[in-house]
Design an enzyme around this catalytic site. Structure first.
Site, PDB file in Angstrom:
ATOM      1  N   ASP A  30     -47.808-107.347 -75.276  1.00 53.81           N
ATOM      2  CA  ASP A  30     -48.216-108.180 -76.544  1.00 53.81           C
ATOM      3  C   ASP A  30     -49.732-108.619 -76.270  1.00 53.81           C
ATOM      4  O   ASP A  30     -50.280-108.756 -75.282  1.00 53.81           O
ATOM      5  CB  ASP A  30     -47.313-109.456 -76.337  1.00 53.81           C
ATOM      6  CG  ASP A  30     -47.279-110.419 -77.495  1.00 53.81           C
ATOM      7  OD1 ASP A  30     -46.611-110.521 -78.121  1.00 53.81           O
ATOM      8  OD2 ASP A  30     -48.710-110.969 -77.760  1.00 53.81           O
ATOM      9  N   ASN A  87     -37.269-112.449 -83.308  1.00 55.97           N
ATOM     10  CA  ASN A  87     -37.599-113.564 -84.273  1.00 55.97           C
ATOM     11  C   ASN A  87     -37.259-112.950 -85.556  1.00 55.97           C
ATOM     12  O   ASN A  87     -37.734-111.811 -85.902  1.00 55.97           O
ATOM     13  CB  ASN A  87     -39.187-113.853 -84.089  1.00 55.97           C
ATOM     14  CG  ASN A  87     -39.101-114.841 -82.738  1.00 55.97           C
ATOM     15  OD1 ASN A  87     -38.357-115.144 -82.281  1.00 55.97           O
ATOM     16  ND2 ASN A  87     -40.489-114.773 -82.181  1.00 55.97           N
ATOM     17  N   GLY A  93     -39.505-117.664 -86.806  1.00 56.87           N
ATOM     18  CA  GLY A  93     -40.925-117.501 -86.060  1.00 56.87           C
ATOM     19  C   GLY A  93     -41.556-116.076 -86.148  1.00 56.87           C
ATOM     20  O   GLY A  93     -42.273-115.854 -85.125  1.00 56.87           O
ATOM     21  N   GLN A  94     -40.965-115.324 -87.029  1.00 56.83           N
ATOM     22  CA  GLN A  94     -41.532-114.011 -87.197  1.00 56.83           C
ATOM     23  C   GLN A  94     -42.779-113.816 -87.855  1.00 56.83           C
ATOM     24  O   GLN A  94     -43.086-114.483 -88.864  1.00 56.83           O
ATOM     25  CB  GLN A  94     -40.572-112.915 -87.847  1.00 56.83           C
ATOM     26  CG  GLN A  94     -40.850-111.731 -87.916  1.00 56.83           C
ATOM     27  CD  GLN A  94     -39.974-110.654 -88.744  1.00 56.83           C
ATOM     28  OE1 GLN A  94     -38.868-111.044 -89.127  1.00 56.83           O
ATOM     29  NE2 GLN A  94     -40.297-109.433 -88.520  1.00 56.83           N
ATOM     30  N   SER A  95     -43.779-113.203 -87.326  1.00 58.30           N
ATOM     31  CA  SER A  95     -45.116-113.132 -87.896  1.00 58.30           C
ATOM     32  C   SER A  95     -45.615-111.873 -88.281  1.00 58.30           C
ATOM     33  O   SER A  95     -46.401-111.431 -88.935  1.00 58.30           O
ATOM     34  CB  SER A  95     -46.239-113.872 -86.732  1.00 58.30           C
ATOM     35  OG  SER A  95     -46.220-113.014 -85.626  1.00 58.30           O
ATOM     36  N   HIS A 100     -39.057-106.145 -83.814  1.00 56.54           N
ATOM     37  CA  HIS A 100     -39.413-106.107 -82.484  1.00 56.54           C
ATOM     38  C   HIS A 100     -38.769-106.754 -81.656  1.00 56.54           C
ATOM     39  O   HIS A 100     -38.436-107.863 -81.798  1.00 56.54           O
ATOM     40  CB  HIS A 100     -41.056-106.109 -82.447  1.00 56.54           C
ATOM     41  CG  HIS A 100     -41.425-107.594 -82.820  1.00 56.54           C
ATOM     42  ND1 HIS A 100     -41.594-107.728 -84.193  1.00 56.54           N
ATOM     43  CD2 HIS A 100     -41.797-108.661 -82.611  1.00 56.54           C
ATOM     44  CE1 HIS A 100     -42.274-108.953 -84.537  1.00 56.54           C
ATOM     45  NE2 HIS A 100     -42.415-109.574 -83.665  1.00 56.54           N
ATOM     46  N   LEU A 101     -38.453-106.478 -80.148  1.00 55.43           N
ATOM     47  CA  LEU A 101     -37.870-107.295 -79.315  1.00 55.43           C
ATOM     48  C   LEU A 101     -38.963-107.555 -78.360  1.00 55.43           C
ATOM     49  O   LEU A 101     -39.813-106.731 -77.924  1.00 55.43           O
ATOM     50  CB  LEU A 101     -36.765-106.498 -78.714  1.00 55.43           C
ATOM     51  CG  LEU A 101     -35.628-105.931 -79.773  1.00 55.43           C
ATOM     52  CD1 LEU A 101     -34.518-105.210 -78.742  1.00 55.43           C
ATOM     53  CD2 LEU A 101     -35.093-106.910 -80.399  1.00 55.43           C
ATOM     54  N   HIS A 102     -38.723-108.786 -78.166  1.00 53.18           N
ATOM     55  CA  HIS A 102     -39.904-109.433 -76.739  1.00 53.18           C
ATOM     56  C   HIS A 102     -39.016-109.574 -75.765  1.00 53.18           C
ATOM     57  O   HIS A 102     -37.875-109.792 -75.447  1.00 53.18           O
ATOM     58  CB  HIS A 102     -40.181-111.017 -77.264  1.00 53.18           C
ATOM     59  CG  HIS A 102     -41.123-111.190 -78.553  1.00 53.18           C
ATOM     60  ND1 HIS A 102     -42.233-111.368 -78.441  1.00 53.18           N
ATOM     61  CD2 HIS A 102     -40.644-111.355 -79.879  1.00 53.18           C
ATOM     62  CE1 HIS A 102     -42.632-111.539 -79.820  1.00 53.18           C
ATOM     63  NE2 HIS A 102     -41.577-111.631 -80.859  1.00 53.18           N
TER      64      HIS A 102
HETATM   65  P1  5GP Z   1     -43.547-112.341 -83.782  1.00 57.71           P
HETATM   66  O1  5GP Z   1     -44.033-113.622 -84.193  1.00 57.71           O
HETATM   67  O2  5GP Z   1     -43.428-111.600 -85.031  1.00 57.71           O
HETATM   68  O3  5GP Z   1     -42.009-112.440 -83.255  1.00 57.71           O
HETATM   69  O4  5GP Z   1     -44.110-111.541 -82.774  1.00 57.71           O
HETATM   70  C1  5GP Z   1     -45.297-110.925 -83.099  1.00 57.71           C
HETATM   71  C2  5GP Z   1     -45.989-110.598 -81.435  1.00 57.71           C
HETATM   72  O5  5GP Z   1     -47.015-109.532 -81.940  1.00 57.71           O
HETATM   73  C3  5GP Z   1     -46.800-111.857 -81.102  1.00 57.71           C
HETATM   74  O6  5GP Z   1     -46.470-112.362 -79.855  1.00 57.71           O
HETATM   75  C4  5GP Z   1     -48.146-111.423 -81.192  1.00 57.71           C
HETATM   76  O7  5GP Z   1     -49.012-111.857 -80.102  1.00 57.71           O
HETATM   77  C5  5GP Z   1     -48.053-110.061 -81.277  1.00 57.71           C
HETATM   78  N1  5GP Z   1     -49.304-108.974 -81.781  1.00 57.71           N
HETATM   79  C6  5GP Z   1     -49.744-109.386 -83.043  1.00 57.71           C
HETATM   80  N2  5GP Z   1     -50.486-108.393 -83.378  1.00 57.71           N
HETATM   81  C7  5GP Z   1     -50.570-107.525 -82.316  1.00 57.71           C
HETATM   82  C8  5GP Z   1     -51.270-106.378 -82.194  1.00 57.71           C
HETATM   83  O8  5GP Z   1     -52.212-105.754 -82.752  1.00 57.71           O
HETATM   84  N3  5GP Z   1     -51.158-105.827 -80.954  1.00 57.71           N
HETATM   85  C9  5GP Z   1     -50.248-106.293 -80.102  1.00 57.71           C
HETATM   86  N4  5GP Z   1     -50.264-105.708 -78.745  1.00 57.71           N
HETATM   87  N5  5GP Z   1     -49.645-107.237 -80.124  1.00 57.71           N
HETATM   88  C10 5GP Z   1     -49.713-108.062 -81.440  1.00 57.71           C
END
Ligand code: 5GP
Length: 114
Positions: A30, A87, A93-95, A100-102
Site C-alpha cells: 500500500d 472495504n 470506507g472504500q476509496s 482489493h483485500l488489505h
Molecule cells: P480502500 O480505502 O479503497 O479500502 O483502500 C485503498 C487503498 O489503496 C488505501 O489504503 C490507499 O493507501 C491505497 N492506494 C491508493 N492509491 C494507491 C496507489 O496508487 N498505489 C498503491 N500501492 N496504493 C494505493
C-alpha cells in the site's frame, strides 16, 4: 466499471513491485501503509467490490483469500497474526473501486475497527 489506478497496476501500466503475482491476482505494498506491513491483494479482473461479485466469481474470491494467506506467510506474519479486510462502498470506507483485500500486520490490531 470505470478504470482505476488498481486496474492500471494489474495490467502493468504503472510500474509496481509485486510481492506476489499469478494468472488471477497480484499483490503489492500500500502507498500509505496503515500498519508496519500493509499489502493489497487484487484480482487482475476488474470487479468493483465484493458487492459486485457474483456466483461466477466464487473460485476467484477463494483464490484471493488463499493469496492473502500465502503472502502473509511470505511476509512472516503467521506467528503473531494479522488482519485481512475488504472495504465496500462509501460507508465501508472504500476509496479505490477495484476489489482489493488489505493484509495488515506487524502491530496489535484494535477491535472494533473505526
Ligand atoms: P480502500 O480505502 O479503497 O479500502 O483502500 C485503498 C487503498 O489503496 C488505501 O489504503 C490507499 O493507501 C491505497 N492506494 C491508493 N492509491 C494507491 C496507489 O496508487 N498505489 C498503491 N500501492 N496504493 C494505493
Amino acid at each position: 466499471m470505470e478504470d482505476t489506478i488498481f486496474g492500471k497496476i494489474a495490467r502493468g501500466e504503472i510500474p509496481t513491485d509485486f510481492v506476489y503475482e499469478d494468472e488471477h491476482a497480484v499483490a503489492f505494498h500500500d502507498l500509505d501503509p496503515k500498519a508496519p506491513t500493509h499489502i493489497l491483494v487484487i484480482p487482475r479482473e476488474p470487479i468493483v467490490s465484493l458487492a459486485d461479485a457474483t456466483a461466477v466469481d466464487s473460485a476467484l474470491l477463494g483464490h484471493l483469500m488463499m493469496v492473502c494467506a500465502i503472502v502473509a506467510a511470505q511476509e512472516g506474519l503467521e506467528e503473531n497474526g494479522y488482519r485481512v479486510v475488504t472495504n465496500i462502498g462509501a460507508e465501508g470506507g472504500q476509496s479505490v473501486f477495484h476489489l482489493h483485500l488489505h493484509i495488515l500486520g506487524g502491530r496489535q490490531m484494535a477491535w472494533p475497527p473505526g
